[in-house]
Design a protein around this motif. Structure first.
Motif, PDB file in Angstrom:
ATOM      1  N   ARG A   1      28.657  41.912  54.181  1.00 49.64           N
ATOM      2  CA  ARG A   1      28.737  43.323  53.772  1.00 49.64           C
ATOM      3  C   ARG A   1      27.493  43.765  53.019  1.00 49.64           C
ATOM      4  O   ARG A   1      27.041  44.910  53.168  1.00 49.64           O
ATOM      5  N   VAL A   2      26.931  42.879  52.196  1.00 46.38           N
ATOM      6  CA  VAL A   2      25.769  43.231  51.360  1.00 46.38           C
ATOM      7  C   VAL A   2      24.745  42.110  51.424  1.00 46.38           C
ATOM      8  O   VAL A   2      25.067  40.969  51.786  1.00 46.38           O
ATOM      9  N   GLY A   3      23.502  42.439  51.045  1.00 44.13           N
ATOM     10  CA  GLY A   3      22.438  41.454  51.009  1.00 44.13           C
ATOM     11  C   GLY A   3      22.266  40.851  49.632  1.00 44.13           C
ATOM     12  O   GLY A   3      23.049  41.140  48.713  1.00 44.13           O
TER      13      GLY A   3
ATOM     14  N   LYS B   1      28.975  46.228  57.186  1.00 46.85           N
ATOM     15  CA  LYS B   1      30.261  46.317  56.474  1.00 46.85           C
ATOM     16  C   LYS B   1      31.385  46.803  57.383  1.00 46.85           C
ATOM     17  O   LYS B   1      32.568  46.554  57.105  1.00 46.85           O
ATOM     18  N   ARG B   2      31.055  47.490  58.499  1.00 47.20           N
ATOM     19  CA  ARG B   2      32.090  48.029  59.380  1.00 47.20           C
ATOM     20  C   ARG B   2      32.870  46.928  60.095  1.00 47.20           C
ATOM     21  O   ARG B   2      33.990  47.161  60.570  1.00 47.20           O
ATOM     22  N   TYR B   3      32.305  45.717  60.186  1.00 50.61           N
ATOM     23  CA  TYR B   3      33.047  44.605  60.790  1.00 50.61           C
ATOM     24  C   TYR B   3      34.260  44.196  59.949  1.00 50.61           C
ATOM     25  O   TYR B   3      35.157  43.507  60.444  1.00 50.61           O
ATOM     26  N   ALA B   4      34.284  44.630  58.682  1.00 52.14           N
ATOM     27  CA  ALA B   4      35.418  44.283  57.813  1.00 52.14           C
ATOM     28  C   ALA B   4      36.612  45.194  58.040  1.00 52.14           C
ATOM     29  O   ALA B   4      37.726  44.867  57.604  1.00 52.14           O
ATOM     30  N   SER B   5      36.417  46.333  58.705  1.00 54.42           N
ATOM     31  CA  SER B   5      37.530  47.252  58.921  1.00 54.42           C
ATOM     32  C   SER B   5      38.486  46.661  59.951  1.00 54.42           C
ATOM     33  O   SER B   5      38.054  46.063  60.948  1.00 54.42           O
ATOM     34  N   PRO B   6      39.790  46.808  59.736  1.00 53.97           N
ATOM     35  CA  PRO B   6      40.770  46.241  60.677  1.00 53.97           C
ATOM     36  C   PRO B   6      40.562  46.743  62.105  1.00 53.97           C
ATOM     37  O   PRO B   6      40.770  46.004  63.060  1.00 53.97           O
ATOM     38  N   ARG B   7      40.164  47.998  62.251  1.00 54.24           N
ATOM     39  CA  ARG B   7      40.001  48.588  63.584  1.00 54.24           C
ATOM     40  C   ARG B   7      38.953  47.843  64.402  1.00 54.24           C
ATOM     41  O   ARG B   7      39.135  47.588  65.586  1.00 54.24           O
TER      42      ARG B   7
ATOM     43  N   GLU C   1      24.109  47.592  50.527  1.00 60.18           N
ATOM     44  CA  GLU C   1      25.204  47.579  51.484  1.00 60.18           C
ATOM     45  C   GLU C   1      24.663  47.764  52.903  1.00 60.18           C
ATOM     46  O   GLU C   1      23.821  48.625  53.158  1.00 60.18           O
ATOM     47  N   PHE C   2      25.166  46.955  53.845  1.00 55.41           N
ATOM     48  CA  PHE C   2      24.707  47.031  55.231  1.00 55.41           C
ATOM     49  C   PHE C   2      25.590  47.976  56.051  1.00 55.41           C
ATOM     50  O   PHE C   2      26.801  47.779  56.170  1.00 55.41           O
ATOM     51  N   GLU C   3      24.982  49.000  56.604  1.00 61.85           N
ATOM     52  CA  GLU C   3      25.639  49.882  57.557  1.00 61.85           C
ATOM     53  C   GLU C   3      24.539  50.431  58.476  1.00 61.85           C
ATOM     54  O   GLU C   3      23.877  51.414  58.148  1.00 61.85           O
ATOM     55  N   PHE C   4      24.345  49.763  59.584  1.00 60.29           N
ATOM     56  CA  PHE C   4      23.221  50.094  60.462  1.00 60.29           C
ATOM     57  C   PHE C   4      23.570  51.226  61.425  1.00 60.29           C
ATOM     58  O   PHE C   4      23.515  51.069  62.648  1.00 60.29           O
ATOM     59  N   LYS C   5      23.945  52.372  60.873  1.00 63.27           N
ATOM     60  CA  LYS C   5      24.117  53.551  61.703  1.00 63.27           C
ATOM     61  C   LYS C   5      22.761  53.973  62.246  1.00 63.27           C
ATOM     62  O   LYS C   5      21.715  53.619  61.685  1.00 63.27           O
TER      63      LYS C   5
END
Length: 889
Positions: free
Chosen positions: A640-642, A841-847, A647-651
């Protein structure tokens, strides 16, 4: 492991036990047994199976064993059913016949069938004996004598053909359009027989005894059609089949067996690999045409051209009535399991065309392998005379199925193609206007008018271009074509193109003119590729028109403006298929059972929604296998973070963020210090890869990474991909060798940067030391600004029962299927081990997490800080080193 499948189907026979499945190894894994039982039951009950079995779990062997076990049981059952049905029919036909008369008739009929089977077994025995002699080096009396006679005969015939000279006007007659039912060669009776004579001949053929009718009329044996993406994958299947007990032992001396001991199926399974002329043609003259653009189409045309009456016949294709060599070639294919290369070699030995001999062998085979496009396109199935009725279809690597269906049924052409085709057609009309029948002249002028209308649409779009593409339905496009062409019946137009073979005639005539021009002005002749592209222009146009006719309401036409390498612009018209279910419907409806199999089939919801929207859910059986590796051999962590808490979110909007790129670099630098051997990093796009390379070069990080591991980057040209992987593997081997010998070296392996959806994300195995760690950077969502993707999402959203959520689901599934394929490169066999880092961090979402393969998603560790990630990596590889040391003690 999860398995589903509601009731609603009458129970079939009890499932085979581990002992009754003839698996080639002493004891199958539990997941292999589960897969075999699921597939066996699905075929028996006529259901659709969707099975996920990770690479390295013996998926191909399990599929082969289960399908062929069912086929063997089904064949035996058919034999008994036929006997019972025949006895019942005889009793119903004549109630007065005593039982002994009925039994006598049954035995007589069964004796006839047994004689036919014994004759077939004897043919295959002789074919295997020929193979045995060849393996022993004794080719005389096997293939050579027959091939020699065939060569001698054909040389004489070829000499006669070469002496035949025709004038230009006479030669050009072949470019005139064909009439409906016109003689197309020796396969038809020709134009000289009256209707009455044809009817008499039909009655005569129908009255002939079955044993004397042409063998092409035989019924299809029950079989498995097994398809995958490439010939390489199908070749691997052939090698897997040879591990099983189903094929005949090719080392066995058949002559020492008692021929009377053969039973149905005792001669072993017969496999026929189907391919295109490009894979199977052995004519040097035809194969020469495969070079350059449009080569496949040119090969097809040349091959068909040499089968016409009055034309020099291909020396490898025996004439009608002289097919002994062709039947021998067919039997050689059926006699033992061969791949395409074996069949080509056999065809050269026999001096008989492998392309047509494989087609002759299909009906008697038990398993047919073929690439996707030959099974999924109706025209290809018809050309190969593939009948799917009540047969079993297995589609391996089926994660690609939806995209493949959309791709092979989508076609495009450019304004340049249209201009070339119009020029060719105008020139053709000018040359042949006085020799064309009135009906042909009318239709050709109509075709020309449609092409001119399409070109006007392109020019109008170019003049009014506003920076974005345009979407039309087929009816709107035809209205814009103008000139009354919206009133043209597209079905009739395409029917005329097929019957007249106009594309072949135009291309042949254009090539004829190009050859004349080159003979007159050899120095100014265009390059071969440009010439081929010009000749193929009308074929491109015809293919596009065929797509429009087949469009119904599930396709759209996209207009776009593209820049050529020369700097000029060209308008592209692309027909895009939106609904794969309609094109797949015929396969599902005709086949007894369809099996979709892959290493990463998640998310399965896409298949149910887009391929089978109208099929009741109780007709499905789904299975998602865990892996054969122990759980401690795989560590998957969400980063999730480095190290600096970023915070990692590669939009897409964040990919230029230098802080994010710096933090990503720190994660990779720390990781490669903990991971031995090979590390593979998947990034969302080539553009992103270029960006990080430039930024890390400037910051000096790339040099630091290179000090620890040798760096490799995926090339954008596919031809260089294999060499990059080879150099990457050699670098890892060199580091391992240096470590073993006690040499001091800074480098601990190699680091490979790859692109999701690129050349290295599928079909390449990063097993063992090649992939001790796979790092997935971000989520590779497709470009939502693409008008093609937007239209596809709108279409899915508008399907019955769907809404905005359905299009979002499809968009996420496209992304996650690509992710799953990439990270599945790591674990390739039962003793392999690796770690996976999902950096976003989006890999942590249940969806998102729930769309990972079950064997990965069930044990994902979601880390809140990078210290935990590093600690997990260090502990994982420390345990592996300690285990290896204990093994050496």
């Amino acid at each position: 492991m999860t398995e589903q499948g509601e009731g609603g189907t009458p129970p079939g026979p009890s499932l085979p036990t581990p002992e009754s499945f003839p698996f080639p190894y002493p004891k199958p894994y539990d997941i292999q047994l589960q897969l075999m039982q699921t597939v066996f039951r699905a075929i028996e009950d006529g259901r659709i199976a969707i099975v996920e079995s990770p690479t390295g779990t013996g998926k191909s062997l399990s599929l082969l064993t289960s399908t062929l076990t069912w086929l063997s049981a089904h064949t035996r059952r058919q034999t008994h059913s036929f006997e019972d049905a025949l006895r019942a029919q005889l009793r119903a036909d004549d109630h007065d016949d005593p039982e002994w008369v009925i039994e006598h008739s049954v035995k007589a009929r069964l004796g006839e069938l047994r004689s036919i089977q014994e004759a077939k077994n004897e043919r295959l025995r002789r074919a295997r004996e020929k193979e045995r002699k060849i393996r022993q080096g004794n080719v005389k009396g096997a293939f050579r004598s027959l091939a020699g006679a065939q060569k001698k005969k054909l040389k004489v015939e070829q000499g006669k053909d070469d002496k035949t000279q025709r004038g230009d006007r006479e030669a050009e007659e072949e470019y005139l359009p064909d009439d409906k039912d016109q003689d197309q060669g020796e396969d038809q009776d020709g134009p000289y027989l009256s209707k009455e004579v044809r009817e008499l001949m039909s009655k005569y053929e129908a009255s002939r005894p079955k044993a004397h009718q042409d063998e092409e009329e035989e019924e299809d044996a029950p079989k498995i059609y097994y398809t995958s993406r490439t010939h390489t994958q199908l070749r691997q299947l052939t090698s897997e089949l040879l591990k099983t007990s189903f094929p005949v032992d090719r080392s066995l001396d058949i002559l020492n067996q008692d021929p009377s001991s053969h039973e149905v199926g005792s001669t072993g399974v017969s496999l026929v690999p189907l391919g295109s002329r490009k894979q199977l043609c052995i004519s040097d003259k035809v194969r020469a045409l495969a070079k350059g653009s449009g080569g496949d189409e040119r090969m097809n045309e040349a091959c068909l051209d040499m089968q016409k009456s009055g034309k020099p016949r291909c020396r490898y294709l025996p004439a009608k009535g002289e097919e002994g060599a062709m039947l021998d070639a067919r039997d050689a294919i059926l006699a033992s399991v061969k791949d395409i290369e074996d069949i080509v070699t056999s065809g050269k030995e026999l001096h008989v065309c492998p392309y047509y001999s494989t087609r002759r062998a299909v009906k008697q085979s038990q398993i047919v392998t073929l690439p996707y496009n030959l099974l999924l396109q109706k025209n290809a199935r018809e050309a190969l005379d593939i009948k799917l009725k009540d047969q079993v279809v297995v589609i391996d690597e089926a994660h690609n199925l939806i995209d493949t269906l959309l791709s092979i049924h989508s076609t495009s052409l450019t304004s340049l193609h249209l201009s070339t085709a119009i020029s060719q057609l105008t020139q053709y009309l000018a040359r042949f206007k006085n020799r064309l029948a009135p009906l042909h002249a009318i239709w050709i002028k109509q075709v020309l008018s449609v092409l001119q209308g399409l070109l006007r649409v392109c020019l109008c779009f170019k003049e009014t271009y506003k920076g974005t593409g345009e979407i039309l339905d087929v009816n709107t496009l035809m209205e814009q074509v103008g000139g009354g062409n919206d009133q043209v019946n597209p079905m009739e137009l395409v029917k005329y193109l097929k019957e007249s073979k106009l594309a072949r005639k135009i291309s042949g005539f254009s090539e004829h003119l190009a050859e004349q021009a080159q003979a007159k002005e050899p120095k100014t002749a265009r390059s071969a590729s440009a010439r081929h592209a010009s000749i193929a222009a009308f074929h491109v146009v015809e293919t596009f028109l065929l797509s429009l006719v087949d469009a119904k309401d599930d396709g759209r036409v996209l207009l776009s403006l593209d820049e050529l390498p020369s700097g000029s612009t060209v308008v592209t018209i692309k027909y895009v298929l939106l609904n794969p279910a309609e094109r797949f419907r015929e396969v599902v409806e005709q086949a007894r059972s369809v099996v979709l199999a892959g290493g990463t089939m998640e998310p399965i919801s896409d298949f149910l929604q887009q391929l089978f929207p109208t099929i009741p859910r109780d007709r499905f059986a789904t299975l998602s296998c865990s892996h054969v590796i122990p759980k401690e051999n795989l560590l998957t962590q969400v980063v999730r973070v480095g190290p600096r808490k970023t915070e990692f979110e590669f939009k897409y909007s964040n990919r230029d963020n230098e802080n994010l790129l710096t933090e990503l670099g720190a994660v990779i630098q720390s990781t490669i210090g903990l991971v031995p051997d090979g590390v593979v990093i998947f990034v969302p796009s080539y553009a992103f890869l270029d960006k990080v390379k430039a930024f890390w070069t400037k910051s000096g990080l790339l040099t630091k990474l290179g000090d620890k591991k040798e760096l490799f980057f995926e090339p954008q040209t596919s031809g260089d991909a294999d060499s990059i992987v080879r150099d990457y593997a050699l670098s890892i081997s060199s580091c391992q060798a240096a470590l073993t010998s006690g040499e001091k070296s800074k480098k601990t392996g190699a680091l490979l940067f790859a692109v999701v959806g690129g050349k290295l994300s599928e079909g390449i195995n990063f097993s063992d030391s090649l992939g001790r760690c796979v790092i997935m950077v971000g989520l590779p969502f497709a470009n939502v600004g693409s008008i093609e993707l937007q239209e596809r999402m709108r279409y899915v959203e508008g399907l019955p029962g769907n809404g905005p959520e359905a299009s979002r689901e499809m968009y996420e599934n496209l992304c996650m299927r690509a992710v799953n394929q990439s990270i599945g490169r790591a674990i390739r066999h039962a003793n392999d081990y690796a770690t996976i880092l999902l950096v976003d961090k989006r890999y942590a979402s249940p969806r998102i997490k729930n769309k990972l393969p079950k064997w990965i998603g069930e044990d994902v560790k979601i880390q809140q800080d990078f210290t935990s990630v590093a600690r997990g990596l260090a502990g994982f590889f420390r345990e592996k080193r300690e285990k290896a040391n204990r093994g050496r003690e």
